[in-house]
Write a protein that holds these residues in place. Sequence first.
Motif, PDB file in Angstrom:
ATOM      1  N   ASN A 187       0.835  -1.198   0.000  1.00  0.00           N
ATOM      2  CA  ASN A 187       0.000   0.000   0.000  1.00  0.00           C
ATOM      3  C   ASN A 187       0.869   1.247   0.000  1.00  0.00           C
ATOM      4  OD1 ASN A 187      -2.071  -2.074   1.173  1.00  0.00           O
ATOM      5  ND2 ASN A 187      -3.231  -0.268   0.600  1.00  0.00           N
ATOM      6  N   TYR A 188       0.421   2.249  -0.721  1.00  0.00           N
ATOM      7  CA  TYR A 188       1.111   3.524  -0.836  1.00  0.00           C
ATOM      8  C   TYR A 188       0.134   4.617  -0.377  1.00  0.00           C
ATOM      9  CZ  TYR A 188       3.541   0.664  -4.387  1.00  0.00           C
ATOM     10  OH  TYR A 188       4.176  -0.343  -5.073  1.00  0.00           O
ATOM     11  N   ASP A 189       0.619   5.606   0.322  1.00  0.00           N
ATOM     12  CA  ASP A 189      -0.256   6.678   0.780  1.00  0.00           C
ATOM     13  C   ASP A 189      -0.638   7.588  -0.384  1.00  0.00           C
ATOM     14  OD1 ASP A 189      -0.127   5.772   3.380  1.00  0.00           O
ATOM     15  OD2 ASP A 189       1.614   7.021   3.870  1.00  0.00           O
ATOM     16  N   ASP A 190      -1.946   7.788  -0.575  1.00  0.00           N
ATOM     17  CA  ASP A 190      -2.440   8.662  -1.642  1.00  0.00           C
ATOM     18  C   ASP A 190      -2.553  10.085  -1.100  1.00  0.00           C
ATOM     19  OD1 ASP A 190      -3.522   9.745  -3.896  1.00  0.00           O
ATOM     20  OD2 ASP A 190      -5.420   8.652  -3.820  1.00  0.00           O
ATOM     21  N   GLU A 191      -1.410  10.706  -0.892  1.00  0.00           N
ATOM     22  CA  GLU A 191      -1.382  12.019  -0.252  1.00  0.00           C
ATOM     23  C   GLU A 191      -1.945  13.121  -1.137  1.00  0.00           C
ATOM     24  OE1 GLU A 191       2.677  12.488   0.823  1.00  0.00           O
ATOM     25  OE2 GLU A 191       2.550  11.115   2.546  1.00  0.00           O
ATOM     26  N   ARG A 192      -1.932  12.905  -2.451  1.00  0.00           N
ATOM     27  CA  ARG A 192      -2.405  13.942  -3.367  1.00  0.00           C
ATOM     28  C   ARG A 192      -3.805  13.670  -3.885  1.00  0.00           C
ATOM     29  NH1 ARG A 192       1.541  14.893  -8.077  1.00  0.00           N
ATOM     30  NH2 ARG A 192       1.637  12.608  -8.104  1.00  0.00           N
ATOM     31  N   GLY A 193      -4.417  12.595  -3.443  1.00  0.00           N
ATOM     32  CA  GLY A 193      -5.778  12.292  -3.883  1.00  0.00           C
ATOM     33  C   GLY A 193      -5.852  12.017  -5.375  1.00  0.00           C
ATOM     34  N   THR A 196      -9.928   8.865  -6.192  1.00  0.00           N
ATOM     35  CA  THR A 196     -10.860   8.953  -5.070  1.00  0.00           C
ATOM     36  C   THR A 196     -12.303   8.770  -5.530  1.00  0.00           C
ATOM     37  OG1 THR A 196     -11.093  11.352  -5.319  1.00  0.00           O
ATOM     38  CG2 THR A 196      -9.355  10.572  -3.832  1.00  0.00           C
TER      39      THR A 196
END
Length: 328
Positions: A187-193, A196
Amino acid sequence: MGVEIVGLGKCLPEKVVTNDDISDLVDTDHTWIIERTGIEQRHVATVETGVDLACGAGEEALRGIDRDSIGLVLVATVTPDAMVPVTSAQVKRRLGLENAVAFDINAACSGFMYGLWNAEALMKNGAMPGSNTMEIKRALVIGVERLSRITNWEERSSCILFGDGAGAAVLENRPGSSGILATYLKNYDDERGVLTCGKEYHKIPFWQDEIQPQHLALRGKAVFKFAVNSIEEVTMAALEKAGLTLDDIDWFVPHQANGRIMIAAAQRLNQPIEKFQISINKSANVSSASIPMALYDLSKTGKMEKGDKIAVMGFGGGLSAAAAIIEW
């Protein structure tokens, strides 16, 4: 102990929506869509429910298999017909799988891969609580989506991409066999959206929440970059776990998100595109259903032989990615 795929199924809605049909809704045309996505058409459910599609795929995958031997039903979906009962419970009941424990997961377009991983782990670790059998001999794993319900049909760059459908696989414990050789998830963090979809709830008098539109939204260039990079990372990691190299793989079955992504992934992995199963042209992106549907399509070509090694790769919202190496 090996966990093998012993049955595959696929179910598509009856209605076909062509690129020309899409051009009646937004400013686009067949050539523009083909060049950017590789998609010629998609299926859209007009009378079929998600459970209908899941059961259709499940019925085919279960052909010739004793239903009493199914100890687990796992459904991956982001578009359930209802919050409760969950889709898997409805599938279990309709298909008469009396001995199965059922639950749903949501890992977006990686859903089937996460379902495969969950099912294999549970099958290798003995009985599930509440199961009437001593162990899970067989499991039914389904990916099913009605993405048409969360597609913004007024947004040109996204409405061309998605379709509805279901794919299913039956897994079986076979001591001494190979089957699934290795699985790798990340899993990778979707910090920029970049990918969605909101959730619309009934408004209550105590809320101060902002209304979230329930439409898929994606940032195309960012999704493309993530997809190609993550496919390479998880595939190489799974191969390392299996003790294999890219040249050992006979077939690649990626998530069918976009034709350009698959071509770029083949180039990144330095593999001929002819080794990649491409089904997106006829069914578009069906999220968690796309991989089992593509596996089904590959099996129907007659090209796969006993002992072939297959790399199956998914990626999606979360952000998430996964790969599995399977000996057929």
